[in-house]
Design a protein around this motif. Sequence first.
Motif, PDB file in Angstrom:
ATOM      1  N   GLU A 196       0.580  -1.137  -0.080  1.00 38.57           N
ATOM      2  CA  GLU A 196       0.341  -0.108   0.318  1.00 38.57           C
ATOM      3  C   GLU A 196       0.750   1.333  -0.354  1.00 38.57           C
ATOM      4  O   GLU A 196       0.717   2.401  -0.804  1.00 38.57           O
ATOM      5  CB  GLU A 196      -1.055   0.039   1.012  1.00 38.57           C
ATOM      6  N   PHE A 197       2.357   1.085   0.813  1.00 38.44           N
ATOM      7  CA  PHE A 197       3.107   1.964   0.553  1.00 38.44           C
ATOM      8  C   PHE A 197       3.871   3.010  -0.248  1.00 38.44           C
ATOM      9  O   PHE A 197       3.216   4.045  -1.203  1.00 38.44           O
ATOM     10  CB  PHE A 197       4.107   1.811   1.483  1.00 38.44           C
ATOM     11  N   VAL A 198       3.643   1.823  -1.280  1.00 36.95           N
ATOM     12  CA  VAL A 198       4.126   2.334  -2.452  1.00 36.95           C
ATOM     13  C   VAL A 198       3.036   2.343  -3.779  1.00 36.95           C
ATOM     14  O   VAL A 198       4.017   2.578  -4.630  1.00 36.95           O
ATOM     15  CB  VAL A 198       5.448   1.560  -2.936  1.00 36.95           C
ATOM     16  N   GLN A 199       2.028   2.006  -3.805  1.00 34.46           N
ATOM     17  CA  GLN A 199       0.953   1.462  -4.687  1.00 34.46           C
ATOM     18  C   GLN A 199      -0.427   3.001  -4.282  1.00 34.46           C
ATOM     19  O   GLN A 199      -0.260   3.945  -5.583  1.00 34.46           O
ATOM     20  CB  GLN A 199       0.053   0.487  -4.897  1.00 34.46           C
ATOM     21  N   ILE A 243       8.602  -3.255  -0.664  1.00 33.48           N
ATOM     22  CA  ILE A 243       9.740  -1.997  -0.349  1.00 33.48           C
ATOM     23  C   ILE A 243      11.130  -2.577  -0.204  1.00 33.48           C
ATOM     24  O   ILE A 243      11.868  -1.812  -0.407  1.00 33.48           O
ATOM     25  CB  ILE A 243       9.209  -1.241   1.236  1.00 33.48           C
ATOM     26  N   ALA A 244      11.016  -4.213   0.065  1.00 29.80           N
ATOM     27  CA  ALA A 244      12.161  -4.297   0.571  1.00 29.80           C
ATOM     28  C   ALA A 244      13.063  -5.655  -0.300  1.00 29.80           C
ATOM     29  O   ALA A 244      13.616  -6.207  -0.777  1.00 29.80           O
ATOM     30  CB  ALA A 244      12.727  -4.290   2.137  1.00 29.80           C
ATOM     31  N   ALA A 245      12.913  -5.528  -1.661  1.00 29.71           N
ATOM     32  CA  ALA A 245      12.605  -6.549  -2.674  1.00 29.71           C
ATOM     33  C   ALA A 245      14.485  -6.304  -3.695  1.00 29.71           C
ATOM     34  O   ALA A 245      14.406  -5.210  -3.454  1.00 29.71           O
ATOM     35  CB  ALA A 245      11.756  -6.667  -3.798  1.00 29.71           C
ATOM     36  N   ARG A 246      14.748  -6.992  -3.920  1.00 28.10           N
ATOM     37  CA  ARG A 246      16.190  -6.821  -4.227  1.00 28.10           C
ATOM     38  C   ARG A 246      16.346  -6.405  -5.929  1.00 28.10           C
ATOM     39  O   ARG A 246      15.113  -6.424  -6.587  1.00 28.10           O
ATOM     40  CB  ARG A 246      17.106  -8.412  -4.415  1.00 28.10           C
ATOM     41  N   GLU A 305      10.829   5.299  -6.559  1.00 29.37           N
ATOM     42  CA  GLU A 305      10.425   5.698  -5.807  1.00 29.37           C
ATOM     43  C   GLU A 305      10.298   4.230  -4.798  1.00 29.37           C
ATOM     44  O   GLU A 305      10.115   5.280  -3.278  1.00 29.37           O
ATOM     45  CB  GLU A 305       8.563   5.408  -6.160  1.00 29.37           C
ATOM     46  N   VAL A 306       9.681   3.374  -4.881  1.00 34.41           N
ATOM     47  CA  VAL A 306      10.335   2.178  -4.029  1.00 34.41           C
ATOM     48  C   VAL A 306      11.411   2.408  -3.225  1.00 34.41           C
ATOM     49  O   VAL A 306      11.519   1.582  -2.088  1.00 34.41           O
ATOM     50  CB  VAL A 306       9.666   0.877  -5.117  1.00 34.41           C
TER      51      VAL A 306
END
Length: 270
Positions: A86-89, A122-125, A136-137
């Motif tokens: 939700e944070f990034v979308q 948020i924290a994908a490689r 943004e992410v």
Amino acid sequence: PTVYGFEIEERPNVTYQDIGGLEKQVEEIREAIELPLLKPDLFEEVGIEPPKGVLLYGPPGTGKTLLAKAVAHHTQATFIRIVGSEFVQKYIGEGARLVREVFQLAKEKAPSIIFIDEVDAIAARRTSSDTSGDREVQRTLMQLLAEMDGFDPRGDIKIIGATNRIDILDPAILRPGRFDRIIETPLPNYEGRMQIFRIHTRKMKLADNVDFEELSRITEGASGADIRAIVTEAGMMAIREERTRVTMDDFVKAVEKVLRKELKHPVELK
Ligand code: ATP
């Protein structure tokens, strides 16, 4: 209540008694999160730094949120939940600011547990197929790492992350001083499923023929969330037939209904 991108609960009313199976996981999270919050002196005296956060990983519906809420309950902490996706979308261009605000809020409401669900969003490689939209992410992740690095492990804020995709996480987030501990929440085994059935039927009127061992046997592969759905569905069967007592037959039909559509290998019912 959800306040612009996050959800706050003063002291969730979930306790360790509401969690079936996962005994070892409860023990580990208590040591990593509860002990430093309740007895910071212990760490001081021994001369070690307590963990700042733990990462819970496992399939959907296996009790990650439940564990985090129970820790908040037992430490009388404010529970702040944010959802990575939700944070990034939803809040494009605002992820980093929101992360800052969440940590600010946690400080004001301390002791606090910040629960980051779907932390992988948020924290994908980084991968070679990443586009500029992922910047943004990236900025949101940078802010999260900065906040995690910035706070005192001896303080009264702890972070619990949750994911079912630990394999895609950026190793930066797992470094010491960030998510220090990793706890797996697997699908419940036979004993665990039986306990989860017991927990979710506590307030039900059950017919004498309800057999938890049999229910556990026929629900191999089910998650805790599946079992909760089965119990609710069994109750619905009784309501439809204007009964208040729930029978084994209701449960077996509910298992069939809930698991047939969710499991790749439907269970054999007798
Ligand atoms: P997700 O990855 O989908 O966010 P999660 O691991 O956080 O899932 P929860 O939200 O904790 O799963 O579980 C959903 C619901 O399923 C819980 O509110 C609870 O009712 C039930 N449940 C899941 N696991 C357990 C368990 N171990 N014991 C008792 N109930 C459980």
